[in-house]
Motif scaffolding. Structure first.
Motif, PDB file in Angstrom:
ATOM      1  N   TYR A   1      45.084 -51.773 -19.008  1.00 37.78           N
ATOM      2  CA  TYR A   1      45.770 -51.331 -20.221  1.00 37.78           C
ATOM      3  C   TYR A   1      46.856 -50.323 -19.867  1.00 37.78           C
ATOM      4  CZ  TYR A   1      46.563 -48.905 -24.641  1.00 37.78           C
ATOM      5  OH  TYR A   1      47.144 -48.327 -25.745  1.00 37.78           O
ATOM      6  N   HIS A   2      48.023 -50.481 -20.525  1.00 41.48           N
ATOM      7  CA  HIS A   2      49.124 -49.535 -20.381  1.00 41.48           C
ATOM      8  C   HIS A   2      49.572 -49.136 -21.781  1.00 41.48           C
ATOM      9  CE1 HIS A   2      52.438 -47.525 -18.389  1.00 41.48           C
ATOM     10  NE2 HIS A   2      53.257 -48.047 -19.288  1.00 41.48           N
ATOM     11  N   PRO A   3      49.621 -47.860 -22.108  1.00 43.80           N
ATOM     12  CA  PRO A   3      49.825 -47.450 -23.509  1.00 43.80           C
ATOM     13  C   PRO A   3      51.249 -47.534 -24.020  1.00 43.80           C
ATOM     14  CG  PRO A   3      49.594 -45.516 -22.102  1.00 43.80           C
ATOM     15  CD  PRO A   3      49.335 -46.712 -21.227  1.00 43.80           C
ATOM     16  N   ASP A   4      52.228 -47.814 -23.172  1.00 39.68           N
ATOM     17  CA  ASP A   4      53.638 -47.763 -23.576  1.00 39.68           C
ATOM     18  C   ASP A   4      54.236 -49.167 -23.694  1.00 39.68           C
ATOM     19  OD1 ASP A   4      53.586 -44.948 -23.496  1.00 39.68           O
ATOM     20  OD2 ASP A   4      53.931 -44.977 -21.328  1.00 39.68           O
ATOM     21  N   PRO A   5      55.399 -49.275 -24.359  1.00 40.20           N
ATOM     22  CA  PRO A   5      56.098 -50.575 -24.423  1.00 40.20           C
ATOM     23  C   PRO A   5      56.441 -51.094 -23.026  1.00 40.20           C
ATOM     24  CG  PRO A   5      57.006 -49.038 -26.026  1.00 40.20           C
ATOM     25  CD  PRO A   5      56.075 -48.243 -25.162  1.00 40.20           C
ATOM     26  N   ILE A   6      56.414 -52.417 -22.866  1.00 40.64           N
ATOM     27  CA  ILE A   6      56.703 -53.062 -21.580  1.00 40.64           C
ATOM     28  C   ILE A   6      57.670 -54.210 -21.825  1.00 40.64           C
ATOM     29  CG2 ILE A   6      55.704 -54.105 -19.498  1.00 40.64           C
ATOM     30  CD1 ILE A   6      52.964 -53.090 -20.409  1.00 40.64           C
ATOM     31  N   GLN A   7      58.573 -54.420 -20.882  1.00 35.90           N
ATOM     32  CA  GLN A   7      59.478 -55.565 -20.933  1.00 35.90           C
ATOM     33  C   GLN A   7      59.520 -56.236 -19.571  1.00 35.90           C
ATOM     34  OE1 GLN A   7      63.344 -54.376 -22.287  1.00 35.90           O
ATOM     35  NE2 GLN A   7      62.653 -53.823 -24.344  1.00 35.90           N
ATOM     36  N   GLN A   8      59.897 -57.507 -19.567  1.00 39.44           N
ATOM     37  CA  GLN A   8      60.077 -58.228 -18.307  1.00 39.44           C
ATOM     38  C   GLN A   8      61.145 -57.529 -17.468  1.00 39.44           C
ATOM     39  OE1 GLN A   8      60.489 -62.429 -18.761  1.00 39.44           O
ATOM     40  NE2 GLN A   8      61.241 -62.749 -16.682  1.00 39.44           N
TER      41      GLN A   8
ATOM     42  N   ASP B   1      44.621 -42.694 -15.063  1.00 42.37           N
ATOM     43  CA  ASP B   1      43.333 -43.401 -14.994  1.00 42.37           C
ATOM     44  C   ASP B   1      43.497 -44.765 -14.324  1.00 42.37           C
ATOM     45  OD1 ASP B   1      42.011 -41.319 -16.180  1.00 42.37           O
ATOM     46  OD2 ASP B   1      41.875 -42.249 -18.167  1.00 42.37           O
ATOM     47  N   ALA B   2      44.526 -45.508 -14.737  1.00 42.07           N
ATOM     48  CA  ALA B   2      44.754 -46.842 -14.164  1.00 42.07           C
ATOM     49  C   ALA B   2      45.127 -46.743 -12.700  1.00 42.07           C
ATOM     50  CB  ALA B   2      45.839 -47.568 -14.945  1.00 42.07           C
ATOM     51  N   ALA B   3      45.969 -45.751 -12.348  1.00 45.91           N
ATOM     52  CA  ALA B   3      46.391 -45.589 -10.958  1.00 45.91           C
ATOM     53  C   ALA B   3      45.198 -45.250 -10.067  1.00 45.91           C
ATOM     54  CB  ALA B   3      47.453 -44.498 -10.860  1.00 45.91           C
ATOM     55  N   GLY B   4      44.327 -44.379 -10.553  1.00 46.70           N
ATOM     56  CA  GLY B   4      43.141 -44.039  -9.775  1.00 46.70           C
ATOM     57  C   GLY B   4      42.238 -45.234  -9.562  1.00 46.70           C
TER      58      GLY B   4
ATOM     59  N   VAL C   1      43.176 -48.410  -9.495  1.00 47.36           N
ATOM     60  CA  VAL C   1      43.850 -49.329  -8.577  1.00 47.36           C
ATOM     61  C   VAL C   1      43.782 -48.837  -7.136  1.00 47.36           C
ATOM     62  CG1 VAL C   1      46.135 -50.161  -7.880  1.00 47.36           C
ATOM     63  CG2 VAL C   1      45.402 -50.375 -10.254  1.00 47.36           C
ATOM     64  N   ALA C   2      44.099 -47.548  -6.929  1.00 44.83           N
ATOM     65  CA  ALA C   2      44.236 -47.028  -5.571  1.00 44.83           C
ATOM     66  C   ALA C   2      42.903 -46.677  -4.924  1.00 44.83           C
ATOM     67  CB  ALA C   2      45.149 -45.799  -5.578  1.00 44.83           C
ATOM     68  N   ARG C   3      42.016 -46.032  -5.696  1.00 43.16           N
ATOM     69  CA  ARG C   3      40.795 -45.497  -5.085  1.00 43.16           C
ATOM     70  C   ARG C   3      39.591 -46.413  -5.240  1.00 43.16           C
ATOM     71  NH1 ARG C   3      43.034 -40.896  -7.484  1.00 43.16           N
ATOM     72  NH2 ARG C   3      41.592 -41.004  -9.257  1.00 43.16           N
ATOM     73  N   VAL C   4      39.490 -47.075  -6.380  1.00 38.87           N
ATOM     74  CA  VAL C   4      38.320 -47.919  -6.623  1.00 38.87           C
ATOM     75  C   VAL C   4      38.540 -49.333  -6.075  1.00 38.87           C
ATOM     76  CG1 VAL C   4      36.785 -48.897  -8.375  1.00 38.87           C
ATOM     77  CG2 VAL C   4      37.704 -46.579  -8.661  1.00 38.87           C
ATOM     78  N   LEU C   5      39.634 -49.967  -6.487  1.00 37.35           N
ATOM     79  CA  LEU C   5      39.894 -51.347  -6.069  1.00 37.35           C
ATOM     80  C   LEU C   5      40.584 -51.435  -4.709  1.00 37.35           C
ATOM     81  CD1 LEU C   5      41.111 -52.819  -9.466  1.00 37.35           C
ATOM     82  CD2 LEU C   5      38.812 -52.888  -8.500  1.00 37.35           C
ATOM     83  N   ARG C   6      41.204 -50.339  -4.284  1.00 36.45           N
ATOM     84  CA  ARG C   6      41.925 -50.301  -2.997  1.00 36.45           C
ATOM     85  C   ARG C   6      42.964 -51.434  -2.904  1.00 36.45           C
ATOM     86  NH1 ARG C   6      39.596 -46.617   0.341  1.00 36.45           N
ATOM     87  NH2 ARG C   6      37.461 -45.971  -0.139  1.00 36.45           N
ATOM     88  N   MET C   7      43.720 -51.590  -3.963  1.00 36.02           N
ATOM     89  CA  MET C   7      44.757 -52.613  -3.981  1.00 36.02           C
ATOM     90  C   MET C   7      45.956 -52.172  -3.149  1.00 36.02           C
ATOM     91  SD  MET C   7      44.503 -53.736  -8.007  1.00 36.02           S
ATOM     92  CE  MET C   7      45.693 -55.072  -7.876  1.00 36.02           C
TER      93      MET C   7
ATOM     94  N   SER D   1      50.623 -41.970  -7.320  1.00 32.05           N
ATOM     95  CA  SER D   1      51.613 -42.814  -8.003  1.00 32.05           C
ATOM     96  C   SER D   1      51.375 -44.286  -7.694  1.00 32.05           C
ATOM     97  CB  SER D   1      53.033 -42.422  -7.576  1.00 32.05           C
ATOM     98  OG  SER D   1      53.991 -43.259  -8.187  1.00 32.05           O
ATOM     99  N   VAL D   2      51.221 -45.078  -8.752  1.00 32.01           N
ATOM    100  CA  VAL D   2      51.105 -46.527  -8.614  1.00 32.01           C
ATOM    101  C   VAL D   2      52.096 -47.165  -9.581  1.00 32.01           C
ATOM    102  CG1 VAL D   2      49.622 -48.540  -8.856  1.00 32.01           C
ATOM    103  CG2 VAL D   2      48.674 -46.426  -7.919  1.00 32.01           C
TER     104      VAL D   2
END
Length: 243
Positions: free
Chosen positions: A7-14, A23-26, A28-34, A61-62
């Protein structure tokens, strides 16, 4: 490999380069190690899925670059507003999580006579923030692109006194109507579920006076978290999108 949805709380465009929330960055980086180049899908509640890939993965930063937008409607044709008597501990979290997976559009935690949770205003606010995160996590997991509304707790009497344009039902073991014999409710339903210990007879009477129809699930008395999920499933099976 399963594409991660966040989930991302702001507007998004292509074409956007999106800075993920803390929360999402943590996650991605620390839990999923993407890593850079890994695929990711974002949603912001507008009904679309935004597909892209990671272009930066660091501790603080992700970023992801959005390459395509998909209008992906996974919502049920039946709008269900769950009025849930507040239960203790993880039971309320479980009810919110699974009801979101099953397609509810709105959840109102209700303070009832037998509600065992007593908190001050500040702690209620923190609870609502926590429950919203539970709902977001459930949307990420189940593929929904619209977020259900999680309302602040209300007194049952106030919730029932609202003017609504929906079929309102609650569960009661001593009634002749079941989900199998229930009439078509229209496009929206308000489902009232009691807390641990159930609704009092006075509360059931008040609900009936406010137009709430009683429905029988079966011969067994179910726990509050079980009752909510079985009732939602029955509604979705007969009138929604399960089956």
């Amino acid at each position: 490999m399963r594409i991660v949805r966040l989930y991302h709380p702001d507007p998004i465009q292509q074409g956007d380069q999106v800075q993920l929330s803390d929360d999402a960055a943590g996650h991605v980086a620390r839990v999923l190690r993407m890593r850079v180049g890994d695929g990711i899908t974002l949603f912001n509640g507008d009904g679309n899925a935004y597909h892209g890939a990671l272009i930066e993965v660091a501790k603080r930063s992700v970023k992801a670059e959005i390459s395509s937008v998909e209008a992906a409607n996974t919502e049920s044709p039946l709008a269900i507003h769950l009025g849930q008597g507040i239960s203790r501990g993880d039971k309320m979290d479980l009810t919110i999580q699974k009801s979101v997976e099953l397609g509810v559009t709105e959840i109102t935690p209700l303070i009832t006579e037998r509600c065992g949770v007593k908190l001050n205003a500040d702690r209620w606010d923190k609870k609502v923030v926590h429950w919203q995160k539970v709902a977001i996590s459930a949307c990420e997991q189940c593929g929904r692109n619209r977020l259900p509304v999680v309302n602040p707790p209300q007194q049952l009497s106030d919730w029932l006194a609202r003017e609504i344009h929906a079929t309102r039902i609650t569960l009661h073991p001593h009634t002749d109507t079941s989900f199998a014999t229930m009439e078509q409710p229209g496009e929206s339903v308000e489902l009232l579920i009691g807390p641990e210990g159930g609704l009092s007879e006075q509360e059931v009477t008040l609900a009936e006076q406010q137009g709430c129809k009683t429905i029988k699930l079966g011969p067994r008395i179910l726990r509050t978290e079980t009752a909510a999920l079985v009732a939602i499933s029955a509604l979705q099976l007969r009138f929604g999108d399960l089956g």
